[in-house]
Design an enzyme around this catalytic site. Structure first.
Site, PDB file in Angstrom:
ATOM      1  N   SER A 191       0.846  -1.190   0.000  1.00  0.00           N
ATOM      2  CA  SER A 191       0.000   0.000   0.000  1.00  0.00           C
ATOM      3  C   SER A 191       0.885   1.245   0.000  1.00  0.00           C
ATOM      4  O   SER A 191       1.734   1.399  -0.875  1.00  0.00           O
ATOM      5  CB  SER A 191      -0.959  -0.037   1.185  1.00  0.00           C
ATOM      6  N   GLU A 315      -9.383  -4.463  -4.504  1.00  0.00           N
ATOM      7  CA  GLU A 315      -8.707  -3.499  -3.638  1.00  0.00           C
ATOM      8  C   GLU A 315      -9.670  -2.509  -2.977  1.00  0.00           C
ATOM      9  O   GLU A 315      -9.559  -2.194  -1.801  1.00  0.00           O
ATOM     10  CB  GLU A 315      -7.667  -2.712  -4.450  1.00  0.00           C
ATOM     11  N   HIS A 408      -8.223  -4.872  -0.117  1.00  0.00           N
ATOM     12  CA  HIS A 408      -6.901  -4.274   0.076  1.00  0.00           C
ATOM     13  C   HIS A 408      -6.216  -4.833   1.321  1.00  0.00           C
ATOM     14  O   HIS A 408      -6.818  -4.937   2.384  1.00  0.00           O
ATOM     15  CB  HIS A 408      -7.066  -2.760   0.207  1.00  0.00           C
TER      16      HIS A 408
END
Length: 525
Positions: A191, A315, A408
Protein backbone atom coordinates in the site's frame (compact mmCIF):
# COMPACT_ATOMS: atom_id res chain seq x y z
CA UNK A 1 15.90 -7.41 37.86
CA UNK A 2 15.75 -5.23 34.75
CA UNK A 3 15.65 -6.37 31.14
CA UNK A 4 19.36 -5.53 30.88
CA UNK A 5 20.07 -8.15 33.55
CA UNK A 6 18.44 -10.87 31.45
CA UNK A 7 20.80 -12.59 28.99
CA UNK A 8 20.20 -11.65 25.35
CA UNK A 9 22.03 -11.23 22.05
CA UNK A 10 24.24 -8.14 22.10
CA UNK A 11 25.26 -6.44 18.85
CA UNK A 12 27.42 -3.39 18.19
CA UNK A 13 25.90 -0.80 15.85
CA UNK A 14 27.49 2.38 14.56
CA UNK A 15 25.77 4.28 17.41
CA UNK A 16 26.42 1.83 20.24
CA UNK A 17 25.65 -1.62 21.66
CA UNK A 18 22.09 -3.00 21.65
CA UNK A 19 20.75 -6.05 23.45
CA UNK A 20 17.77 -7.97 22.15
CA UNK A 21 16.08 -11.16 23.21
CA UNK A 22 15.68 -14.75 22.12
CA UNK A 23 12.26 -16.36 21.90
CA UNK A 24 13.07 -20.06 22.15
CA UNK A 25 9.47 -21.07 21.61
CA UNK A 26 9.28 -19.21 18.28
CA UNK A 27 12.91 -19.93 17.43
CA UNK A 28 13.82 -16.30 16.74
CA UNK A 29 16.10 -13.49 17.87
CA UNK A 30 14.74 -9.98 17.87
CA UNK A 31 15.94 -6.44 18.56
CA UNK A 32 13.24 -3.81 18.99
CA UNK A 33 13.21 -0.03 18.88
CA UNK A 34 16.76 0.28 17.51
CA UNK A 35 17.40 3.95 16.60
CA UNK A 36 18.52 4.68 13.04
CA UNK A 37 17.87 8.43 13.33
CA UNK A 38 17.67 11.21 15.88
CA UNK A 39 14.43 12.77 17.11
CA UNK A 40 12.53 14.65 14.40
CA UNK A 41 10.93 17.07 16.86
CA UNK A 42 11.67 20.70 17.66
CA UNK A 43 14.11 22.33 15.26
CA UNK A 44 14.41 19.04 13.35
CA UNK A 45 10.73 19.04 12.35
CA UNK A 46 10.23 19.13 8.55
CA UNK A 47 14.01 18.82 8.07
CA UNK A 48 16.11 15.95 6.74
CA UNK A 49 16.68 13.23 9.35
CA UNK A 50 19.97 13.00 11.22
CA UNK A 51 21.86 9.99 12.47
CA UNK A 52 21.24 9.06 16.12
CA UNK A 53 23.54 10.21 18.87
CA UNK A 54 26.05 7.68 20.16
CA UNK A 55 25.26 6.13 23.51
CA UNK A 56 27.46 4.52 26.12
CA UNK A 57 26.96 1.10 27.55
CA UNK A 58 24.34 -1.33 26.27
CA UNK A 59 20.97 -0.09 25.06
CA UNK A 60 17.91 -2.19 25.89
CA UNK A 61 16.34 -3.32 22.61
CA UNK A 62 13.67 -5.61 24.03
CA UNK A 63 10.71 -3.21 23.76
CA UNK A 64 9.25 -1.50 20.71
CA UNK A 65 9.89 2.17 20.11
CA UNK A 66 7.04 4.68 19.72
CA UNK A 67 5.41 5.01 16.30
CA UNK A 68 5.27 8.30 14.44
CA UNK A 69 2.54 10.72 15.64
CA UNK A 70 -0.76 9.61 14.10
CA UNK A 71 -4.51 9.53 14.66
CA UNK A 72 -6.29 6.55 16.18
CA UNK A 73 -9.69 6.78 14.48
CA UNK A 74 -11.42 6.40 17.83
CA UNK A 75 -14.51 8.19 19.15
CA UNK A 76 -12.18 10.94 20.35
CA UNK A 77 -9.48 12.92 18.57
CA UNK A 78 -6.79 11.02 20.46
CA UNK A 79 -3.34 11.02 18.86
CA UNK A 80 -0.54 8.58 19.64
CA UNK A 81 3.17 8.43 18.88
CA UNK A 82 6.28 10.52 19.25
CA UNK A 83 8.51 12.59 17.00
CA UNK A 84 11.35 10.49 18.35
CA UNK A 85 10.12 7.74 16.05
CA UNK A 86 13.05 6.79 13.80
CA UNK A 87 13.45 3.26 15.09
CA UNK A 88 13.47 -0.13 13.42
CA UNK A 89 12.84 -3.69 14.56
CA UNK A 90 14.95 -6.68 13.54
CA UNK A 91 13.89 -10.33 13.57
CA UNK A 92 15.89 -13.35 12.44
CA UNK A 93 15.88 -17.11 13.03
CA UNK A 94 17.81 -18.21 16.11
CA UNK A 95 20.81 -19.39 14.09
CA UNK A 96 24.22 -18.01 13.24
CA UNK A 97 23.73 -18.28 9.47
CA UNK A 98 24.35 -15.30 7.21
CA UNK A 99 20.96 -14.57 5.64
CA UNK A 100 19.44 -12.26 3.04
CA UNK A 101 17.74 -9.14 4.36
CA UNK A 102 14.21 -7.77 3.94
CA UNK A 103 13.58 -4.10 4.71
CA UNK A 104 9.83 -3.61 5.12
CA UNK A 105 7.94 -0.31 4.78
CA UNK A 106 4.48 -0.41 6.35
CA UNK A 107 1.27 0.85 4.79
CA UNK A 108 -1.44 3.05 6.26
CA UNK A 109 -2.37 5.68 3.65
CA UNK A 110 0.77 7.69 4.54
CA UNK A 111 -0.92 8.70 7.84
CA UNK A 112 -0.97 5.62 10.07
CA UNK A 113 0.92 2.45 10.90
CA UNK A 114 4.10 1.31 12.58
CA UNK A 115 6.92 -1.18 12.30
CA UNK A 116 5.47 -3.34 15.05
CA UNK A 117 1.84 -3.81 14.07
CA UNK A 118 1.05 -7.41 15.08
CA UNK A 119 0.77 -8.70 11.51
CA UNK A 120 4.00 -6.97 10.43
CA UNK A 121 6.30 -8.05 13.25
CA UNK A 122 7.59 -10.77 10.98
CA UNK A 123 8.21 -13.56 13.50
CA UNK A 124 6.73 -16.32 11.34
CA UNK A 125 7.88 -14.67 8.11
CA UNK A 126 11.55 -14.43 9.10
CA UNK A 127 11.61 -18.05 10.18
CA UNK A 128 9.64 -19.44 7.23
CA UNK A 129 11.53 -17.43 4.62
CA UNK A 130 14.87 -17.72 6.49
CA UNK A 131 15.86 -14.08 6.37
CA UNK A 132 16.79 -11.11 8.53
CA UNK A 133 13.63 -9.01 8.62
CA UNK A 134 13.87 -5.28 9.30
CA UNK A 135 10.65 -3.29 9.77
CA UNK A 136 10.98 0.49 9.73
CA UNK A 137 9.22 3.43 11.37
CA UNK A 138 9.19 6.77 9.55
CA UNK A 139 7.38 10.10 9.75
CA UNK A 140 3.75 10.20 8.67
CA UNK A 141 0.97 12.60 7.69
CA UNK A 142 1.56 16.32 8.04
CA UNK A 143 4.97 15.68 9.64
CA UNK A 144 6.29 13.34 6.97
CA UNK A 145 4.34 13.57 3.74
CA UNK A 146 3.72 17.27 3.11
CA UNK A 147 5.90 19.54 1.00
CA UNK A 148 5.84 22.85 2.87
CA UNK A 149 8.38 24.71 0.73
CA UNK A 150 5.66 27.07 -0.48
CA UNK A 151 5.57 28.44 3.10
CA UNK A 152 9.31 28.61 3.66
CA UNK A 153 12.44 27.07 2.12
CA UNK A 154 13.77 25.96 5.52
CA UNK A 155 12.56 22.37 5.10
CA UNK A 156 12.75 19.33 2.85
CA UNK A 157 9.92 18.28 0.60
CA UNK A 158 9.96 14.57 1.47
CA UNK A 159 10.79 13.97 5.14
CA UNK A 160 9.42 10.40 5.18
CA UNK A 161 11.24 9.43 2.00
CA UNK A 162 14.49 10.70 3.49
CA UNK A 163 13.77 8.72 6.68
CA UNK A 164 13.45 5.57 4.57
CA UNK A 165 16.71 6.35 2.78
CA UNK A 166 18.46 6.80 6.12
CA UNK A 167 17.10 3.44 7.29
CA UNK A 168 18.47 1.75 4.15
CA UNK A 169 21.87 3.34 4.78
CA UNK A 170 21.73 2.12 8.39
CA UNK A 171 21.07 -1.39 7.12
CA UNK A 172 24.08 -1.24 4.80
CA UNK A 173 26.30 -0.11 7.67
CA UNK A 174 24.98 -2.40 10.42
CA UNK A 175 23.04 -5.43 9.25
CA UNK A 176 26.09 -7.69 8.92
CA UNK A 177 26.44 -7.50 12.71
CA UNK A 178 22.98 -9.12 12.95
CA UNK A 179 23.91 -11.87 10.50
CA UNK A 180 22.39 -10.18 7.45
CA UNK A 181 24.02 -9.99 4.03
CA UNK A 182 24.21 -6.32 2.99
CA UNK A 183 24.62 -7.41 -0.65
CA UNK A 184 21.24 -9.20 -0.65
CA UNK A 185 18.74 -6.61 0.57
CA UNK A 186 15.14 -6.76 -0.62
CA UNK A 187 13.08 -3.59 -0.23
CA UNK A 188 9.46 -4.59 0.40
CA UNK A 189 6.28 -2.64 1.11
CA UNK A 190 2.51 -2.75 0.81
CA UNK A 191 0.00 0.00 0.00
CA UNK A 192 1.59 3.31 1.02
CA UNK A 193 4.71 1.29 1.84
CA UNK A 194 4.58 -0.23 -1.64
CA UNK A 195 4.35 3.25 -3.14
CA UNK A 196 7.32 4.26 -0.98
CA UNK A 197 9.34 1.29 -2.24
CA UNK A 198 8.52 2.05 -5.89
CA UNK A 199 9.29 5.72 -5.30
CA UNK A 200 12.69 4.84 -3.85
CA UNK A 201 13.39 2.93 -7.05
CA UNK A 202 13.01 6.33 -8.78
CA UNK A 203 15.40 8.12 -6.41
CA UNK A 204 18.95 8.23 -7.80
CA UNK A 205 20.58 8.32 -4.36
CA UNK A 206 18.90 5.01 -3.44
CA UNK A 207 20.95 3.08 -6.00
CA UNK A 208 23.05 0.38 -4.34
CA UNK A 209 21.10 0.42 -1.08
CA UNK A 210 18.89 -2.54 -2.08
CA UNK A 211 19.17 -5.31 -4.65
CA UNK A 212 15.57 -6.43 -5.29
CA UNK A 213 12.13 -4.97 -4.64
CA UNK A 214 8.70 -6.36 -3.74
CA UNK A 215 5.97 -3.78 -4.37
CA UNK A 216 2.48 -4.76 -3.20
CA UNK A 217 -0.61 -2.70 -4.12
CA UNK A 218 1.20 0.62 -4.65
CA UNK A 219 -1.13 3.64 -5.10
CA UNK A 220 1.23 5.37 -7.53
CA UNK A 221 -1.33 7.90 -8.76
CA UNK A 222 -1.21 9.50 -5.30
CA UNK A 223 2.29 10.95 -5.82
CA UNK A 224 1.93 14.69 -5.29
CA UNK A 225 2.36 17.30 -7.98
CA UNK A 226 3.41 20.87 -7.23
CA UNK A 227 -0.27 21.86 -7.29
CA UNK A 228 -1.14 19.39 -4.56
CA UNK A 229 1.87 20.38 -2.45
CA UNK A 230 0.86 24.05 -2.59
CA UNK A 231 -2.80 23.34 -1.92
CA UNK A 232 -2.23 21.15 1.13
CA UNK A 233 0.43 23.41 2.67
CA UNK A 234 -2.03 26.29 2.49
CA UNK A 235 -4.81 24.15 3.90
CA UNK A 236 -2.72 23.01 6.88
CA UNK A 237 -2.15 26.62 7.92
CA UNK A 238 -5.87 27.29 7.57
CA UNK A 239 -6.85 24.26 9.66
CA UNK A 240 -4.35 25.31 12.34
CA UNK A 241 -6.14 28.68 12.49
CA UNK A 242 -2.84 30.46 11.89
CA UNK A 243 -2.21 33.67 9.88
CA UNK A 244 -1.76 33.42 6.12
CA UNK A 245 1.92 34.43 6.42
CA UNK A 246 2.71 31.64 8.88
CA UNK A 247 6.31 30.38 8.70
CA UNK A 248 7.87 27.02 9.41
CA UNK A 249 9.21 28.44 12.65
CA UNK A 250 5.59 29.02 13.69
CA UNK A 251 4.66 25.44 12.79
CA UNK A 252 7.67 24.10 14.67
CA UNK A 253 6.39 25.85 17.78
CA UNK A 254 3.06 23.97 17.63
CA UNK A 255 2.45 20.68 19.43
CA UNK A 256 2.85 17.75 17.01
CA UNK A 257 -0.53 16.34 18.02
CA UNK A 258 -2.22 19.57 16.99
CA UNK A 259 -0.61 19.28 13.56
CA UNK A 260 -1.87 15.70 13.30
CA UNK A 261 -5.41 16.76 14.23
CA UNK A 262 -5.32 19.64 11.75
CA UNK A 263 -4.05 17.26 9.11
CA UNK A 264 -6.93 14.89 9.74
CA UNK A 265 -9.42 17.74 9.63
CA UNK A 266 -8.24 18.98 6.25
CA UNK A 267 -8.37 15.45 4.88
CA UNK A 268 -11.98 14.77 5.83
CA UNK A 269 -13.64 18.19 5.67
CA UNK A 270 -12.52 19.01 2.16
CA UNK A 271 -14.06 17.41 -0.91
CA UNK A 272 -10.79 16.70 -2.66
CA UNK A 273 -10.95 12.91 -2.42
CA UNK A 274 -13.66 12.97 -5.10
CA UNK A 275 -10.94 14.36 -7.40
CA UNK A 276 -8.44 11.66 -6.34
CA UNK A 277 -6.54 14.40 -4.55
CA UNK A 278 -5.15 12.65 -1.50
CA UNK A 279 -3.78 14.77 1.31
CA UNK A 280 -0.48 12.96 1.85
CA UNK A 281 2.09 11.32 -0.42
CA UNK A 282 5.67 11.70 -1.62
CA UNK A 283 6.17 14.86 -3.70
CA UNK A 284 7.97 15.38 -6.98
CA UNK A 285 10.44 17.91 -5.58
CA UNK A 286 13.10 18.21 -8.28
CA UNK A 287 15.91 17.50 -5.82
CA UNK A 288 15.49 14.07 -4.21
CA UNK A 289 12.63 12.82 -6.40
CA UNK A 290 13.36 14.40 -9.76
CA UNK A 291 10.21 13.30 -11.55
CA UNK A 292 7.07 11.23 -11.02
CA UNK A 293 8.14 7.60 -10.44
CA UNK A 294 6.00 6.44 -13.37
CA UNK A 295 7.81 8.92 -15.61
CA UNK A 296 11.18 7.76 -14.25
CA UNK A 297 10.27 4.15 -15.06
CA UNK A 298 9.05 5.20 -18.51
CA UNK A 299 12.39 6.87 -19.25
CA UNK A 300 14.37 3.91 -17.90
CA UNK A 301 16.14 5.85 -15.15
CA UNK A 302 14.92 3.77 -12.19
CA UNK A 303 17.06 1.52 -10.00
CA UNK A 304 17.44 -1.59 -12.13
CA UNK A 305 16.85 -4.45 -9.72
CA UNK A 306 14.60 -7.52 -9.98
CA UNK A 307 11.01 -6.49 -9.25
CA UNK A 308 8.00 -8.43 -7.99
CA UNK A 309 4.83 -6.32 -8.19
CA UNK A 310 1.10 -6.94 -7.93
CA UNK A 311 -2.32 -6.04 -6.58
CA UNK A 312 -5.45 -7.62 -5.12
CA UNK A 313 -8.50 -8.24 -7.28
CA UNK A 314 -10.91 -6.28 -5.03
CA UNK A 315 -8.71 -3.50 -3.64
CA UNK A 316 -11.50 -0.94 -3.24
CA UNK A 317 -14.56 -3.16 -2.97
CA UNK A 318 -15.81 -0.94 -0.13
CA UNK A 319 -16.54 1.75 -2.75
CA UNK A 320 -19.50 -0.29 -4.00
CA UNK A 321 -21.46 1.44 -1.26
CA UNK A 322 -20.44 5.03 -2.07
CA UNK A 323 -23.25 6.13 -4.38
CA UNK A 324 -26.91 5.14 -4.50
CA UNK A 325 -27.70 6.34 -8.02
CA UNK A 326 -26.22 5.06 -11.27
CA UNK A 327 -25.80 8.55 -12.70
CA UNK A 328 -23.95 9.72 -9.58
CA UNK A 329 -21.46 6.86 -9.87
CA UNK A 330 -20.76 7.60 -13.52
CA UNK A 331 -20.28 11.32 -12.89
CA UNK A 332 -17.99 10.62 -9.94
CA UNK A 333 -15.89 8.26 -12.05
CA UNK A 334 -15.48 10.81 -14.83
CA UNK A 335 -14.64 13.54 -12.31
CA UNK A 336 -11.83 11.60 -10.65
CA UNK A 337 -10.36 10.49 -13.98
CA UNK A 338 -10.52 14.00 -15.41
CA UNK A 339 -8.47 15.43 -12.55
CA UNK A 340 -5.41 13.84 -14.18
CA UNK A 341 -6.20 13.55 -17.88
CA UNK A 342 -9.45 15.13 -19.10
CA UNK A 343 -8.74 14.13 -22.71
CA UNK A 344 -8.41 10.39 -22.06
CA UNK A 345 -10.90 10.14 -19.18
CA UNK A 346 -13.94 9.30 -21.28
CA UNK A 347 -12.09 6.58 -23.19
CA UNK A 348 -10.98 4.89 -19.98
CA UNK A 349 -14.49 5.20 -18.55
CA UNK A 350 -15.98 3.48 -21.60
CA UNK A 351 -13.88 0.37 -20.85
CA UNK A 352 -15.89 0.06 -17.63
CA UNK A 353 -19.26 0.67 -19.34
CA UNK A 354 -19.41 4.10 -17.75
CA UNK A 355 -18.90 2.65 -14.24
CA UNK A 356 -22.66 2.74 -13.80
CA UNK A 357 -23.17 -0.24 -11.54
CA UNK A 358 -21.51 -0.77 -8.18
CA UNK A 359 -19.07 -3.48 -9.26
CA UNK A 360 -17.88 -1.48 -12.28
CA UNK A 361 -17.32 1.62 -10.16
CA UNK A 362 -15.31 -0.35 -7.59
CA UNK A 363 -13.25 -1.97 -10.36
CA UNK A 364 -12.51 1.40 -11.93
CA UNK A 365 -11.39 2.94 -8.65
CA UNK A 366 -9.21 -0.07 -7.81
CA UNK A 367 -7.63 -0.04 -11.25
CA UNK A 368 -7.05 3.73 -11.19
CA UNK A 369 -5.34 3.62 -7.81
CA UNK A 370 -3.52 0.30 -7.89
CA UNK A 371 -3.71 -2.03 -10.89
CA UNK A 372 -3.18 0.29 -13.88
CA UNK A 373 -0.11 2.00 -12.37
CA UNK A 374 1.29 -1.40 -11.32
CA UNK A 375 0.93 -2.64 -14.89
CA UNK A 376 2.75 0.49 -16.02
CA UNK A 377 5.58 -0.20 -13.57
CA UNK A 378 5.91 -3.81 -14.70
CA UNK A 379 5.71 -2.98 -18.39
CA UNK A 380 8.40 -0.30 -18.21
CA UNK A 381 10.69 -2.19 -15.83
CA UNK A 382 10.72 -5.52 -17.65
CA UNK A 383 13.01 -4.44 -20.54
CA UNK A 384 15.67 -3.35 -18.03
CA UNK A 385 15.48 -5.88 -15.19
CA UNK A 386 13.65 -9.14 -14.44
CA UNK A 387 10.01 -8.49 -13.51
CA UNK A 388 7.19 -10.66 -12.19
CA UNK A 389 3.56 -9.70 -11.63
CA UNK A 390 0.84 -11.23 -9.47
CA UNK A 391 -2.83 -10.79 -8.61
CA UNK A 392 -4.24 -11.92 -5.27
CA UNK A 393 -7.76 -13.38 -5.68
CA UNK A 394 -8.23 -15.43 -2.51
CA UNK A 395 -10.94 -14.33 -0.09
CA UNK A 396 -12.63 -16.05 2.86
CA UNK A 397 -16.23 -17.08 2.25
CA UNK A 398 -17.50 -14.37 4.60
CA UNK A 399 -15.82 -11.61 2.58
CA UNK A 400 -17.16 -13.06 -0.67
CA UNK A 401 -20.65 -13.18 0.83
CA UNK A 402 -20.35 -9.54 1.87
CA UNK A 403 -19.28 -8.59 -1.65
CA UNK A 404 -15.84 -7.48 -0.49
CA UNK A 405 -13.73 -10.28 -1.93
CA UNK A 406 -9.92 -10.04 -2.00
CA UNK A 407 -9.85 -6.58 -0.51
CA UNK A 408 -6.90 -4.27 0.08
CA UNK A 409 -4.06 -5.71 2.23
CA UNK A 410 -5.67 -9.17 2.53
CA UNK A 411 -2.60 -10.79 0.95
CA UNK A 412 -0.51 -9.85 3.99
CA UNK A 413 -2.16 -12.64 5.99
CA UNK A 414 -0.77 -15.26 3.62
CA UNK A 415 2.63 -13.65 3.11
CA UNK A 416 3.36 -13.14 6.79
CA UNK A 417 1.84 -16.48 7.75
CA UNK A 418 0.17 -15.23 10.91
CA UNK A 419 -3.62 -15.33 10.38
CA UNK A 420 -4.27 -14.72 14.08
CA UNK A 421 -2.72 -11.24 13.77
CA UNK A 422 -4.79 -10.23 10.75
CA UNK A 423 -7.61 -7.69 11.05
CA UNK A 424 -9.84 -10.28 9.37
CA UNK A 425 -8.92 -13.09 11.76
CA UNK A 426 -12.41 -13.01 13.26
CA UNK A 427 -13.84 -14.20 9.97
CA UNK A 428 -12.26 -17.60 10.48
CA UNK A 429 -14.97 -18.52 12.96
CA UNK A 430 -17.47 -18.44 10.10
CA UNK A 431 -15.47 -20.98 8.11
CA UNK A 432 -14.71 -20.68 4.44
CA UNK A 433 -10.92 -20.49 4.94
CA UNK A 434 -10.23 -23.66 2.97
CA UNK A 435 -6.98 -23.51 1.05
CA UNK A 436 -5.48 -20.69 3.13
CA UNK A 437 -2.71 -22.82 4.65
CA UNK A 438 -1.70 -24.14 1.25
CA UNK A 439 -1.80 -20.64 -0.24
CA UNK A 440 0.43 -19.37 2.57
CA UNK A 441 2.98 -22.08 1.76
CA UNK A 442 2.91 -21.17 -1.94
CA UNK A 443 3.28 -17.42 -1.43
CA UNK A 444 6.00 -17.75 1.19
CA UNK A 445 7.86 -20.11 -1.13
CA UNK A 446 7.81 -17.59 -3.99
CA UNK A 447 8.58 -14.59 -1.78
CA UNK A 448 11.40 -16.52 -0.11
CA UNK A 449 12.86 -17.69 -3.42
CA UNK A 450 12.83 -14.11 -4.67
CA UNK A 451 14.46 -12.82 -1.47
CA UNK A 452 17.22 -15.46 -1.64
CA UNK A 453 17.80 -15.68 -5.39
CA UNK A 454 16.28 -12.61 -7.06
CA UNK A 455 13.52 -14.60 -8.76
CA UNK A 456 10.40 -16.47 -7.61
CA UNK A 457 9.93 -20.20 -8.20
CA UNK A 458 10.26 -21.70 -11.67
CA UNK A 459 6.50 -22.11 -12.12
CA UNK A 460 6.03 -18.32 -12.05
CA UNK A 461 6.94 -16.97 -15.52
CA UNK A 462 8.33 -13.47 -15.95
CA UNK A 463 6.10 -10.57 -17.01
CA UNK A 464 7.21 -9.74 -20.54
CA UNK A 465 6.01 -9.23 -24.12
CA UNK A 466 5.06 -12.29 -26.18
CA UNK A 467 7.82 -14.44 -27.66
CA UNK A 468 7.85 -17.27 -30.18
CA UNK A 469 7.55 -19.75 -27.31
CA UNK A 470 5.50 -17.92 -24.66
CA UNK A 471 2.43 -15.66 -24.51
CA UNK A 472 2.58 -12.15 -23.05
CA UNK A 473 2.31 -10.63 -19.58
CA UNK A 474 2.27 -13.74 -17.42
CA UNK A 475 0.54 -13.00 -14.11
CA UNK A 476 0.52 -15.36 -11.14
CA UNK A 477 -2.99 -15.47 -9.68
CA UNK A 478 -2.92 -16.45 -6.02
CA UNK A 479 -6.09 -18.34 -5.20
CA UNK A 480 -6.93 -21.84 -4.09
CA UNK A 481 -5.25 -23.20 -6.16
CA UNK A 482 -2.80 -20.70 -7.69
CA UNK A 483 -2.59 -20.42 -11.46
CA UNK A 484 -0.97 -18.36 -14.21
CA UNK A 485 -2.97 -16.05 -16.48
CA UNK A 486 -1.61 -14.21 -19.50
CA UNK A 487 -2.48 -10.56 -20.07
CA UNK A 488 -5.48 -10.47 -17.72
CA UNK A 489 -8.04 -7.74 -18.43
CA UNK A 490 -6.28 -6.99 -21.72
CA UNK A 491 -9.01 -4.63 -22.97
CA UNK A 492 -8.88 -2.50 -19.84
CA UNK A 493 -5.08 -2.51 -19.90
CA UNK A 494 -5.18 -1.07 -23.41
CA UNK A 495 -7.71 1.57 -22.32
CA UNK A 496 -5.24 2.87 -19.74
CA UNK A 497 -2.27 2.86 -22.13
CA UNK A 498 -2.39 6.55 -23.08
CA UNK A 499 -3.93 7.91 -19.88
CA UNK A 500 -1.59 10.30 -18.04
CA UNK A 501 -1.41 9.29 -14.37
CA UNK A 502 1.52 11.51 -13.48
CA UNK A 503 0.28 15.09 -13.10
CA UNK A 504 -2.71 15.67 -10.88
CA UNK A 505 -4.48 18.96 -11.55
CA UNK A 506 -4.63 19.13 -15.35
CA UNK A 507 -8.40 18.83 -15.13
CA UNK A 508 -8.69 21.53 -12.44
CA UNK A 509 -7.69 24.78 -14.23
CA UNK A 510 -9.72 26.94 -11.85
CA UNK A 511 -7.80 25.57 -8.85
CA UNK A 512 -4.44 25.88 -10.58
CA UNK A 513 -5.17 29.50 -11.40
CA UNK A 514 -6.15 30.16 -7.78
CA UNK A 515 -2.87 28.61 -6.62
CA UNK A 516 -0.89 30.64 -9.16
CA UNK A 517 0.29 27.51 -10.95
CA UNK A 518 -1.43 27.80 -14.33
CA UNK A 519 1.55 28.31 -16.62
CA UNK A 520 0.90 28.28 -20.37
CA UNK A 521 0.86 24.62 -21.43
CA UNK A 522 2.20 22.78 -18.42
CA UNK A 523 2.76 22.97 -14.69
CA UNK A 524 6.12 24.04 -13.38
CA UNK A 525 7.61 21.79 -10.73
Amino acid sequence: MTSLDIPGPQVRTTAGMVKGLVDEQLGIRTWRGVPFGASTGGDNRFRAPRRPRHWRGVRDATTFGPPAPQPTYSWTDRVIGSENCLHLDIVRPDTDDELPVVVYLHGGSFIMGSSHEPLLRGYEFAKSVDCVYVSVNFRLGALGYLDLRSLDEDCVANPALRDQLLALKWVQANIAQFGGDPDRVTLMGESAGGAAAATLMAVPSAAGLFHRAIVQSPPMTMIHSRAQATLWARELVYQMALPRLTTLADLRAEHPYDLVRAGQSMMWRGRELQHLNTTYAPTVDGTLLLDHPLSVFDSGDQVKVPLLVGTNSDETSFSKFFYMRTSARSRAALRLLSAFDPEEASYVLSAYDGARDRAQFADLLADALFWAPSVRLATDHNPLAPTWMYRFDYAPAALRWLGLGAMHSLELTAIFGDPGASRTSGLARFGGMEGMAELTDVMQYHWGHFIHHGRPGDDWPAYQPPTDTAPARATMVFDAPARVEHDPKAGKRRAWADYDMTEWGHGRPELLEELGLLISTELGR
